[in-house]
Design a protein around this motif. Structure first.
Motif, mmCIF file in Angstrom:
data_model
loop_
_atom_site.group_PDB
_atom_site.id
_atom_site.type_symbol
_atom_site.label_atom_id
_atom_site.label_comp_id
_atom_site.label_asym_id
_atom_site.label_seq_id
_atom_site.Cartn_x
_atom_site.Cartn_y
_atom_site.Cartn_z
ATOM 1 N N LEU A 22 43.896 47.092 36.274
ATOM 2 C CA LEU A 22 42.479 47.425 36.256
ATOM 3 C C LEU A 22 42.030 48.148 37.534
ATOM 4 C CD1 LEU A 22 40.438 46.763 34.024
ATOM 5 C CD2 LEU A 22 39.670 44.838 35.395
ATOM 6 N N GLY A 23 42.661 47.823 38.662
ATOM 7 C CA GLY A 23 42.334 48.505 39.922
ATOM 8 C C GLY A 23 42.718 49.978 39.835
ATOM 9 N N ASN A 24 43.885 50.264 39.288
ATOM 10 C CA ASN A 24 44.301 51.656 39.107
ATOM 11 C C ASN A 24 43.328 52.376 38.169
ATOM 12 O OD1 ASN A 24 47.661 50.435 38.637
ATOM 13 N ND2 ASN A 24 46.751 51.151 40.549
ATOM 14 N N PHE A 26 40.005 51.712 37.355
ATOM 15 C CA PHE A 26 38.673 52.029 37.877
ATOM 16 C C PHE A 26 38.728 52.786 39.203
ATOM 17 C CE2 PHE A 26 37.319 48.666 34.886
ATOM 18 C CZ PHE A 26 36.343 49.399 34.221
ATOM 19 N N GLY A 27 39.795 52.589 39.971
ATOM 20 C CA GLY A 27 39.879 53.230 41.285
ATOM 21 C C GLY A 27 40.460 54.629 41.226
ATOM 22 N N SER A 28 41.240 54.906 40.197
ATOM 23 C CA SER A 28 41.931 56.193 40.191
ATOM 24 C C SER A 28 41.807 56.920 38.839
ATOM 25 C CB SER A 28 43.402 55.942 40.545
ATOM 26 O OG SER A 28 44.209 57.021 40.233
ATOM 27 N N ILE A 29 42.181 56.228 37.769
ATOM 28 C CA ILE A 29 42.243 56.927 36.482
ATOM 29 C C ILE A 29 40.865 57.352 35.976
ATOM 30 C CG2 ILE A 29 42.861 56.589 34.057
ATOM 31 C CD1 ILE A 29 45.296 55.133 35.051
ATOM 32 N N VAL A 150 40.396 59.447 45.001
ATOM 33 C CA VAL A 150 41.353 58.368 45.317
ATOM 34 C C VAL A 150 40.612 57.081 45.660
ATOM 35 C CG1 VAL A 150 43.334 59.678 46.203
ATOM 36 C CG2 VAL A 150 41.410 59.180 47.720
ATOM 37 N N GLY A 151 41.361 56.007 45.712
ATOM 38 C CA GLY A 151 40.819 54.751 46.214
ATOM 39 C C GLY A 151 40.732 54.820 47.740
ATOM 40 N N ARG A 152 39.973 53.878 48.320
ATOM 41 C CA ARG A 152 39.743 53.946 49.772
ATOM 42 C C ARG A 152 41.043 53.846 50.565
ATOM 43 N NH1 ARG A 152 35.833 49.537 51.338
ATOM 44 N NH2 ARG A 152 34.375 50.639 50.023
ATOM 45 N N ASP A 153 42.029 53.134 49.982
ATOM 46 C CA ASP A 153 43.308 52.957 50.682
ATOM 47 C C ASP A 153 44.044 54.273 50.913
ATOM 48 O OD1 ASP A 153 43.675 53.168 47.903
ATOM 49 O OD2 ASP A 153 45.591 52.134 47.977
ATOM 50 N N GLN A 154 43.622 55.326 50.222
ATOM 51 C CA GLN A 154 44.314 56.614 50.383
ATOM 52 C C GLN A 154 43.570 57.568 51.305
ATOM 53 O OE1 GLN A 154 47.370 57.362 49.030
ATOM 54 N NE2 GLN A 154 47.366 55.206 48.473
ATOM 55 N N LYS A 155 42.447 57.093 51.848
ATOM 56 C CA LYS A 155 41.596 57.982 52.650
ATOM 57 C C LYS A 155 42.361 58.564 53.849
ATOM 58 C CE LYS A 155 36.988 58.079 54.571
ATOM 59 N NZ LYS A 155 36.672 57.643 55.911
ATOM 60 N N VAL A 187 33.327 51.484 43.162
ATOM 61 C CA VAL A 187 34.537 50.859 42.617
ATOM 62 C C VAL A 187 35.683 50.996 43.606
ATOM 63 C CG1 VAL A 187 33.957 51.195 40.205
ATOM 64 C CG2 VAL A 187 35.251 52.963 41.394
ATOM 65 N N ALA A 188 35.316 51.213 44.884
ATOM 66 C CA ALA A 188 36.358 51.542 45.845
ATOM 67 C C ALA A 188 37.475 50.495 45.881
ATOM 68 C CB ALA A 188 35.771 51.743 47.220
ATOM 69 N N VAL A 189 37.121 49.221 45.872
ATOM 70 C CA VAL A 189 38.180 48.216 45.851
ATOM 71 C C VAL A 189 37.914 47.224 44.718
ATOM 72 C CG1 VAL A 189 39.327 46.375 47.104
ATOM 73 C CG2 VAL A 189 38.636 48.434 48.317
ATOM 74 N N VAL A 190 38.749 47.257 43.719
ATOM 75 C CA VAL A 190 38.619 46.315 42.610
ATOM 76 C C VAL A 190 39.316 45.021 43.022
ATOM 77 C CG1 VAL A 190 39.204 45.901 40.181
ATOM 78 C CG2 VAL A 190 38.616 48.212 40.947
ATOM 79 N N PRO A 191 38.613 43.881 42.963
ATOM 80 C CA PRO A 191 39.280 42.647 43.368
ATOM 81 C C PRO A 191 40.297 42.184 42.326
ATOM 82 C CG PRO A 191 37.038 42.176 42.632
ATOM 83 C CD PRO A 191 37.213 43.667 42.551
ATOM 84 N N LYS A 197 42.217 42.381 47.217
ATOM 85 C CA LYS A 197 42.345 43.658 46.516
ATOM 86 C C LYS A 197 43.386 43.527 45.392
ATOM 87 C CE LYS A 197 44.256 48.239 47.009
ATOM 88 N NZ LYS A 197 45.482 48.774 46.951
ATOM 89 N N MET A 198 43.030 44.003 44.209
ATOM 90 C CA MET A 198 44.013 43.953 43.132
ATOM 91 C C MET A 198 45.159 44.912 43.464
ATOM 92 S SD MET A 198 43.611 44.561 39.007
ATOM 93 C CE MET A 198 42.437 43.249 38.763
ATOM 94 N N SER A 199 46.368 44.392 43.425
ATOM 95 C CA SER A 199 47.520 45.225 43.747
ATOM 96 C C SER A 199 48.759 44.603 43.128
ATOM 97 C CB SER A 199 47.698 45.292 45.264
ATOM 98 O OG SER A 199 48.950 45.857 45.575
HETATM 99 P P1 ADP Z 1 49.024 49.034 43.955
HETATM 100 O O1 ADP Z 1 48.102 48.607 45.070
HETATM 101 O O2 ADP Z 1 48.948 48.133 42.800
HETATM 102 O O3 ADP Z 1 50.439 49.242 44.449
HETATM 103 P P2 ADP Z 1 48.902 51.872 43.907
HETATM 104 O O4 ADP Z 1 48.991 51.873 45.392
HETATM 105 O O5 ADP Z 1 50.068 52.355 43.105
HETATM 106 O O6 ADP Z 1 48.483 50.409 43.443
HETATM 107 O O7 ADP Z 1 47.595 52.678 43.536
HETATM 108 C C1 ADP Z 1 47.491 53.718 42.589
HETATM 109 C C2 ADP Z 1 46.070 54.253 42.606
HETATM 110 O O8 ADP Z 1 45.146 53.232 42.196
HETATM 111 C C3 ADP Z 1 45.581 54.707 43.985
HETATM 112 O O9 ADP Z 1 44.742 55.854 43.835
HETATM 113 C C4 ADP Z 1 44.783 53.545 44.500
HETATM 114 O O10 ADP Z 1 43.783 53.938 45.391
HETATM 115 C C5 ADP Z 1 44.196 52.990 43.220
HETATM 116 N N1 ADP Z 1 44.043 51.531 43.344
HETATM 117 C C6 ADP Z 1 45.025 50.610 43.385
HETATM 118 N N2 ADP Z 1 44.537 49.362 43.494
HETATM 119 C C7 ADP Z 1 43.196 49.506 43.536
HETATM 120 C C8 ADP Z 1 42.110 48.575 43.651
HETATM 121 N N3 ADP Z 1 42.312 47.274 43.709
HETATM 122 N N4 ADP Z 1 40.865 49.066 43.669
HETATM 123 C C9 ADP Z 1 40.646 50.402 43.576
HETATM 124 N N5 ADP Z 1 41.613 51.322 43.455
HETATM 125 C C10 ADP Z 1 42.883 50.899 43.447
#
Ligand code: ADP
Ligand code: TRP
Length: 326
Positions: A22-24, A26-29, A150-155, A187-191, A197-199
């Protein structure tokens, strides 16, 4: 005379390194999909070369590449409107990466947070992992993309890309457009289900295309506080609410928030989230099954995407080779 605005080129990549969550989404797709048809050109590619930094099994990578293509198509990426391809099908990515690496200061990469984070999580500290941002810069600059959602983690990776582009342009002459990141703050960080952070690396995901049982298990397992069943709940502090709101309009969010404040039980709140989730993703899940049956069509879509991408990549590379003297 006013200069005509430069074409809007949107680009994004995703690594084929696990089940989409779900993080991918809302954050990316979803932010990427919102651009499809609005941008003059949209590029969506599967960063399979990047995935090699963490996924080192031929069998697993092959499977992950197949899965992510089906996921993308199921989510609504439309080959009529976007260019969809595998990074590794356009060798110009790696060629440009090498050239860019020769103008990339070591210090720039040494400051990259994502490298340190990955190493601290136990991922092998390889040269590939260290130079990952240079490949990412090549992915973007090759197509003269001006917008990268991108998500904030890619800034930071986008900042590195811009720095590398400036360094190249100043050293050799202008070859690259400077890309802007587009970070959707709402939606920068989906929990994830545990509130972090969802990961996929935290094991706290809600998979988009997992079995219904797996989705149910994830949603019913979302952490909650120990407030009594009928007691008022603070929606801002509830992970269930923070996830549920992503599916809702502003108005719907407000009325759901009122129910939380009125004492909606967490069990009931989770059931509603599950129902919303399944309703939202059912058509996508069906579409995925359809594509899974049509292997030849999917291969054709990717071959066509790579062909179109290569035409643009080559234009950039001809200029780059000329500028550097190759
Ligand atoms: P993961 O953290 O599960 O390894 P990726 O690093 O492969 O995910 O992320 C793929 C894409 O999804 C990136 O653009 C990233 O910013 C986005 N993304 C991943 N997790 C989240 C989240 N929890 N909230 C928002 N965006 C996210
Ligand atoms: N590093 C991105 C991630 O892990 C994936 C990626 C590779 C990417 N190249 C890119 C994203 C270019 C945007 C643009 O999510």
């Amino acid at each position: 005379m006013k200069a005509s605005p430069s074409p809007l080129r949107v680009l994004s990549g995703i690594q084929p390194s696990g089940q989409l969550h779900l993080g991918n989404y809302f954050g990316s797709i979803k932010p990427n999909l919102d651009f499809q048809g609005k941008a003059d050109q949209s590029f969506f590619f599967i960063a399979d070369l990047h995935a090699l930094t963490t996924l080192q099994s031929g069998e697993l990578l092959r499977q992950a590449r197949r899965d992510i293509v089906l996921d993308y198509l199921a989510c609504g990426f439309d080959p009529q409107k976007s260019i969809i391809y595998f990074q590794s099908d356009v060798p110009e990515h790696t060629e440009l990466m090498w050239i860019l690496s020769t103008v990339t200061p070591m210090g720039l990469l040494e400051r990259a947070v994502s490298y340190k984070e990955k190493v601290s999580k136990g991922i092998a500290a390889t040269a590939g992992l260290f130079t990952y941002p240079v490949l990412m810069a090549a992915d973007i600059l090759l197509y003269q993309a001006n917008l990268v959602p991108v998500g904030r983690d890619q800034k930071q990776h986008l900042e590195i890309t811009r720095d590398i582009a400036v360094k190249f342009n100043n050293t050799f002459g202008k070859a690259f457009t400077l890309p802007e990141p587009l970070i959707r703050e709402d939606v920068a960080v989906v929990p994830g289900t545990d509130g972090q952070k969802m990961s996929k690396s935290y094991g706290n995901t809600i998979p988009l295309f997992g079995s219904e049982a797996a989705i149910k298990k994830a949603i019913m397992g979302i952490v909650t506080d120990s407030v009594g069943v009928d007691a008022p709940k603070n929606p801002e502090k509830s992970v269930v609410f923070q996830i549920h709101r992503l599916f809702l309009t502003q108005h719907q969010q407000e009325s759901l928030a009122e129910e939380y404040e009125g004492g909606l039980a967490y069990g009931e709140a989770k059931k509603r989230l599950l129902a919303t989730f399944l309703e939202h993703f059912s058509p996508l899940r069906e579409r995925r099954e359809e594509y899974a049956k049509k292997t030849a069509l999917v291969d054709e879509i990717l071959a066509e995407g790579a062909r179109k991408a290569k035409v643009i990549a080559e234009e950039t590379m001809e200029n780059v080779r000329e500028l550097v003297g190759l």
